[in-house]
Each structure stands twice: as structure tokens, then as C-alpha cells.
Write a protein that holds these residues in place. Structure first.
Motif, PDB file in Angstrom:
ATOM      1  N   THR A  46       0.843  -1.191   0.000  1.00  7.51           N
ATOM      2  CA  THR A  46       0.000   0.000   0.000  1.00  7.51           C
ATOM      3  C   THR A  46       0.879   1.242   0.000  1.00  7.51           C
ATOM      4  N   GLU A  47       0.261   2.390  -0.194  1.00  9.21           N
ATOM      5  CA  GLU A  47       0.976   3.662  -0.061  1.00  9.21           C
ATOM      6  C   GLU A  47       0.307   4.427   1.071  1.00  9.21           C
ATOM      7  N   ARG A  48       1.091   4.829   2.053  1.00  9.92           N
ATOM      8  CA  ARG A  48       0.574   5.650   3.162  1.00  9.92           C
ATOM      9  C   ARG A  48       1.520   6.816   3.376  1.00  9.92           C
ATOM     10  N   HIS A  49       0.979   8.003   3.520  1.00  8.63           N
ATOM     11  CA  HIS A  49       1.785   9.205   3.801  1.00  8.63           C
ATOM     12  C   HIS A  49       2.940   9.348   2.794  1.00  8.63           C
ATOM     13  N   GLY A  50       2.645   8.998   1.553  1.00 14.19           N
ATOM     14  CA  GLY A  50       3.652   9.143   0.494  1.00 14.19           C
ATOM     15  C   GLY A  50       4.702   8.042   0.478  1.00 14.19           C
ATOM     16  N   GLY A  91      -3.812  16.233  11.510  1.00 15.77           N
ATOM     17  CA  GLY A  91      -5.068  16.010  10.794  1.00 15.77           C
ATOM     18  C   GLY A  91      -4.994  14.907   9.759  1.00 15.77           C
ATOM     19  N   GLU A  92      -3.858  14.193   9.684  1.00 18.50           N
ATOM     20  CA  GLU A  92      -3.744  13.070   8.741  1.00 18.50           C
ATOM     21  C   GLU A  92      -4.505  11.863   9.285  1.00 18.50           C
ATOM     22  N   ALA A 104      11.732   3.933   8.938  1.00 19.82           N
ATOM     23  CA  ALA A 104      13.029   4.017   8.248  1.00 19.82           C
ATOM     24  C   ALA A 104      13.053   3.046   7.061  1.00 19.82           C
ATOM     25  N   THR A 105      12.474   1.853   7.258  1.00 19.39           N
ATOM     26  CA  THR A 105      12.424   0.869   6.161  1.00 19.39           C
ATOM     27  C   THR A 105      11.620   1.432   4.989  1.00 19.39           C
ATOM     28  N   HIS A 106      10.464   2.045   5.311  1.00 19.89           N
ATOM     29  CA  HIS A 106       9.597   2.561   4.239  1.00 19.89           C
ATOM     30  C   HIS A 106      10.225   3.763   3.553  1.00 19.89           C
ATOM     31  N   LEU A 107      10.914   4.609   4.321  1.00 18.90           N
ATOM     32  CA  LEU A 107      11.613   5.762   3.714  1.00 18.90           C
ATOM     33  C   LEU A 107      12.700   5.273   2.760  1.00 18.90           C
ATOM     34  N   PHE A 108      13.463   4.275   3.222  1.00 17.47           N
ATOM     35  CA  PHE A 108      14.541   3.712   2.401  1.00 17.47           C
ATOM     36  C   PHE A 108      13.959   3.131   1.108  1.00 17.47           C
ATOM     37  N   ARG A 109      12.920   2.291   1.267  1.00 15.17           N
ATOM     38  CA  ARG A 109      12.334   1.613   0.098  1.00 15.17           C
ATOM     39  C   ARG A 109      11.779   2.637  -0.888  1.00 15.17           C
ATOM     40  N   THR A 110      11.057   3.619  -0.363  1.00 16.00           N
ATOM     41  CA  THR A 110      10.404   4.605  -1.229  1.00 16.00           C
ATOM     42  C   THR A 110      11.444   5.373  -2.050  1.00 16.00           C
ATOM     43  N   GLU A 111      12.522   5.755  -1.407  1.00 15.09           N
ATOM     44  CA  GLU A 111      13.547   6.526  -2.106  1.00 15.09           C
ATOM     45  C   GLU A 111      14.238   5.674  -3.185  1.00 15.09           C
TER      46      GLU A 111
END
Ligand code: FO1
Length: 326
Positions: A46-50, A91-92, A104-111
Motif C-alpha cells: 500500500t501507499e501511506r503518507h507518500g 489532521g492526517e 526508516a524501512t519505508h523511507l529507504f524503500r520509497t527513495e
């Protein structure tokens, strides 16, 4: 493609997060992981918060690294939740609980994905960073999503149904969005064809295994195998699950019914009849064997509740010994 240069894997596991991760931990404990391969579902992604979230891949990764939150069966142990709480204050919609360290895992993967690196390569990098053998791969690098149509006519993705709606609304239809175009990740088909044993984990049939089997060529590769493919029943009828297990069981059953199937061990056996040679029913469901089903010749009884790595290792060793190509 010429398959001659490929390593012949001992075991290939196909599974979702929890079921796949338990078998992965068993392979590690049995000393078989390095020459095996764990293929994970991505239709729950999924995509959450970008951010690009791959729950099933991360569940396997975290368990192999010994860092899973065992009580929940997902996320990192001893994580904190400052970021997601703060997002709520902004408000998210923060119903999907992302831990600070998990982020950190999701930030790494997304980038990495944004830079054009395929998910299978990003997953290898994550394995290396977490100090686990890089044998975990998504079934496909392409976008694949389980979409659930509700009685209201609304369509939602898997995480919205499972987490936000707590699988309460009746699901009436499932589609695996992207299945027509999803290509298997590198080496997946060749390794499936040649492995000594393939195991379909006791994961959700409708949310994990059927979307994986819908990826181009996967069903055919399984059918072309000369060695055995074993499917584990995800259902134990006499066991009343509690807590997060009950939540997962409700989702699993709702989604099976949406596909028009009963939620019991034998109905799932029929779903796998064209790809699995052997179906493992839990000891506690012994009575099922007396039903005289068409799968009957290939039904075996074993302990399918492999919550601990030593239990999973034992099951895998028994299956390899009995059905693996030597
Ligand atoms: N499951 C929940 O029940 N609630 C959550 O808030 C939640 C967050 C979450 C975040 C990251 C992750 O990797 C998994 C997460 N899960 C959560 C588990 C996930 O919904 C499912 O268990 C799997 O997708 C099913 O295999």
C-alpha cells in the motif's frame, strides 16, 4: 530462458507475511535458508503518507532478523509511535500504525524505488542491511493489488479492508489489479521449476497465494515441476483463534467467501489442486481425511501450527525428507 546456470534451490516458499515468515524462520533454523528462496506476496502493499509499504516482505525480513513484534506478528519489536501520532495531530488519517523505526524501512524503500531500483533489488539491499541472507524476493517487481468490493458497492484495497474496516463489511468480489501485466521477479520461474521442494505457506489463500499464482507464468512453472509442491492448510477448524489471529482469520474467511468458496481446509485444498501435489492438513483436522475428497490420495496429516522456528524447521525437514527431490 536457459536454466542451466541457476542454483538448484532446496526449498522455495510462496507465502504472505505471517505464514511465509514462519517457514522462513524454520528454514533458517534448519540451516537451509541460504540455499532456499522465500517469495512474498505484494498484493497487500500500500501507499501511506507518500511511502511505499510492503507489509509481507517486511514481516519476513523482520522475523529473519529476529526483530519482529511477535505478539502482533508485524512491525518491529520495541518500536515507538511518535511520528504517526504527530501526523494524527496534523489532521492526517493515521489508522495504519507505522512505528518510528519501521518508518526508516519505508523511507529507504520509497527513495530507492523513486530512483528506479526494482523492488526485488531493494529487498536484497534491506536483507543485507538487516544482516539476513538475501534470499527474500517479491513475487513480482510490478504493481499488484488485491481490491475488495464491498456490499455497498465501494472498492477498497487490502489494508483498508483488513486494518481500517477490521474486515467487518461483507466482501462480495475480489480482483487482483495488475495481474494481467505483472511479470515474475528475476529467476522466480526458473527456480520454481527446479527446486527440490516448493511449499505454499499456510497464508491467506485469497489475499496472499492466489494473487501470487496470478503472476504470469507462476502457475505454469509449478505445473511443470517434476519434483513435489506441497500446500499447507491455513485452516484448523477446531481451533478458535484469539486476538490478532482472530482478526486475520476473519479477513481470510471473508475474502474466501467473496471468491465463492467455503472457509475450510478442504475448500482450500481444491483451490490448490492444479498446482500442489500434496496438501497438508493439520493433525487436529484428522476428520477431514475421511471425507473422501478427490485430493484424498495426496492428503497428509502434520502439525501446521508452526509458531516457533523449531516447529517450522521440523515440519520443513519432514516434508523435504518425504516429498523433496533428492
Ligand atoms: N495490521 C494491523 O492490524 N493494524 C495496523 O495498523 C498495521 C500496520 C502495519 C504497518 C506495517 C506493516 O508492515 C504491517 C502492518 N500491519 C497492521 C499488518 C498488516 O496489515 C497485515 O497483517 C498483513 O498485510 C497481512 O499479511
Amino acid at each position: 530462458m536457459d536454466d542451466s546456470n541457476l542454483t538448484r534451490r532446496d526449498v522455495i516458499v510462496l507465502g504472505g507475511g505471517l505464514g511465509g515468515s514462519r517457514l522462513a524462520a524454520g528454514l533458517l533454523q534448519a540451516g537451509l535458508l541460504e540455499n532456499s528462496r522465500v517469495l512474498a506476496n505484494v498484493a497487500d502493499d500500500t501507499e501511506r503518507h507518500g511511502l511505499a509499504i510492503s507489509p509481507d516482505l517486511d514481516t519476513v525480513l523482520y522475523r529473519l532478523a529476529g526483530r519482529i513484534d511477535d505478539a502482533r506478528g508485524w512491525g518491529l519489536r520495541n518500536d515507538s509511535y511518535s511520528v504517526i501520532e504527530e501526523l494524527g495531530r496534523l489532521g492526517e488519517d493515521n489508522w495504519f500504525t507505522l512505528g518510528d523505526r519501521d518508518l526508516a524501512t519505508h523511507l529507504f524503500r520509497t527513495e530507492r524505488l523513486r530512483r528506479g531500483v526494482p523492488l526485488s533489488q531493494v529487498t536484497r539491499e534491506l536483507c543485507e542491511a538487516f544482516g539476513v541472507p538475501a534470499v527474500l524476493s517479491p513475487i513480482t517487481d510490478d504493481r499488484l493489488r488485491t481490491i475488495i468490493e464491498l456490499e455497498s458497492g465501494e472498492s477498497v484495497d487490502f489494508q483498508t479492508y483488513h486494518v481500517r474496516l477490521r474486515s467487518q463489511p461483507v466482501a462480495v468480489r475480489l480482483t487482483y489489479l495488475g495481474a494481467e501485466d505483472a511479470k515474475p521477479a528475476p529467476h522466480v520461474l526458473e527456480e520454481i521449476r527446479h527446486a527440490r521442494l516448493v511449499i505454499l505457506a499456510a497464508s491467506s489463500p485469497a489475499a496472499s497465494l492466489l494473487p501470487m499464482l496470478s503472476v504470469a507464468g507462476v502457475r505454469d512453472a509449478l505445473a511443470e515441476r517434476s519434483a513435489a509442491t506441497v500446500a499447507l492448510s491455513p485452516h484448523v477448524s477446531r481451533l478458535a483463534p484469539t486476538g490478532s489471529d482472530a482478526h486475520r482469520a476473519r479477513t481470510r474467511c471473508q475474502l474466501l467467501r467473496a471468491l465463492g468458496h467455503d472457509a475450510d481446509a478442504m475448500s482450500v485444498a481444491r483451490l490448490y489442486a492444479d498446482v500442489a501435489d500434496v496438501y497438508v492438513v493439520d493433525e487436529r483436522d484428522r476428520a477431514m481425511l475421511e471425507l473422501g475428497d478427490e485430493f484424498a490420495a495426496n492428503l497428509v496429516l502434520d502439525d501446521t501450527i508452526v509458531e516457533r522456528a523449531d516447529l517450522a524447521a521440523g515440519l520443513i525437514k519432514r516434508l523435504l525428507h518425504r516429498f523433496g527431490d533428492h
